[in-house]
Design a protein around this motif. Structure first.
Motif, mmCIF file in Angstrom:
data_model
loop_
_atom_site.group_PDB
_atom_site.id
_atom_site.type_symbol
_atom_site.label_atom_id
_atom_site.label_comp_id
_atom_site.label_asym_id
_atom_site.label_seq_id
_atom_site.Cartn_x
_atom_site.Cartn_y
_atom_site.Cartn_z
ATOM 1 N N ARG A 110 7.148 1.026 -4.381
ATOM 2 C CA ARG A 110 6.376 2.194 -3.943
ATOM 3 C C ARG A 110 6.848 3.359 -4.800
ATOM 4 O O ARG A 110 8.036 3.685 -4.808
ATOM 5 N N VAL A 134 1.595 5.392 -5.551
ATOM 6 C CA VAL A 134 1.025 4.153 -6.090
ATOM 7 C C VAL A 134 1.912 2.980 -5.697
ATOM 8 O O VAL A 134 3.087 3.148 -5.384
ATOM 9 N N LEU A 135 1.318 1.812 -5.732
ATOM 10 C CA LEU A 135 2.089 0.579 -5.614
ATOM 11 C C LEU A 135 2.302 0.049 -7.017
ATOM 12 O O LEU A 135 1.392 0.073 -7.847
ATOM 13 N N ARG A 137 4.170 -3.133 -9.478
ATOM 14 C CA ARG A 137 4.574 -4.545 -9.480
ATOM 15 C C ARG A 137 5.385 -4.821 -10.728
ATOM 16 O O ARG A 137 4.973 -4.496 -11.833
ATOM 17 N N VAL A 147 -0.467 -1.299 -9.487
ATOM 18 C CA VAL A 147 -1.433 -2.228 -8.906
ATOM 19 C C VAL A 147 -2.775 -1.504 -8.850
ATOM 20 O O VAL A 147 -2.863 -0.403 -8.286
ATOM 21 N N SER A 150 -4.479 1.149 -5.956
ATOM 22 C CA SER A 150 -3.442 1.529 -4.981
ATOM 23 C C SER A 150 -3.107 3.011 -5.016
ATOM 24 O O SER A 150 -2.226 3.455 -4.286
ATOM 25 N N ARG A 151 -3.788 3.801 -5.817
ATOM 26 C CA ARG A 151 -3.463 5.232 -5.908
ATOM 27 C C ARG A 151 -3.946 5.978 -4.680
ATOM 28 O O ARG A 151 -5.061 5.803 -4.216
ATOM 29 N N THR A 152 -3.064 6.811 -4.161
ATOM 30 C CA THR A 152 -3.420 7.725 -3.077
ATOM 31 C C THR A 152 -2.909 9.103 -3.444
ATOM 32 O O THR A 152 -1.831 9.239 -4.011
#
Length: 155
Positions: A110, A134-135, A137, A147, A150-152
């Motif tokens: 995270r 964002v997430l 990996r 990922v 996955s953006r907020t």
């Protein structure tokens, strides 16, 4: 007796003109007050519009600073758990934390970036902050990759 009749009938011409001059002065003062009030309203509205525009510009700048900090962190080979950046007149603080270890080869992270732009003092100030999450990996020992989807962003 003639003087009483004149007063009862509305007075002489000079007395009427004096009272009409008083009404004209009162109307002129009311007109000046109305003009002053409308000019003040226009000035305050223009000032409010300017502050709104400055706030929107600062908000966009804060979003760009957060994005730039994230992209800078993703482009580095080390990718530390915390990092601070000064970009385009703004400041950003990035924190990456391990979220989940899927197996021995894949780990989820995270990543949160908090960016601020401007100051909150002085005339014509514009201050904004944004938080971008964002997430990520990581496969094996490679770099963390975002990922998709996955953006907020939080204001």
């Amino acid at each position: 007796m003639k003087a009483r009749n004149r007063i009862a009938n509305g007075g002489s011409c000079s007395e009427r003109r004096a009272s009409e001059a008083g009404v004209a002065l009162l109307l002129a003062l009311l007109l000046l007050v109305a003009l002053y009030a409308s000019a003040t309203g226009i000035f305050l509205a223009a000032r409010a519009e300017l502050r709104i525009g400055l706030s929107h510009a600062a908000a966009f700048r804060a979003s760009y600073v957060a994005e730039a900090a994230l992209e800078t962190w993703l482009a580095t080979s080390e990718q530390p758990a915390t990092a601070s950046y000064e970009i385009g007149g703004g400041a950003a603080r990035l924190e990456a934390s391990r979220l989940l270890v899927l197996d021995s080869a894949e780990t989820m992270y995270r990543v949160v970036v908090r960016a601020t732009v401007g100051t909150s003092d002085g005339p014509g100030f514009a201050f904004a902050s944004r938080r971008l999450g964002v997430l990520g990996r990581r496969i094996m020992e490679g770099p963390v990759r975002v990922v998709p989807g996955s953006r907020t962003e939080h204001f």
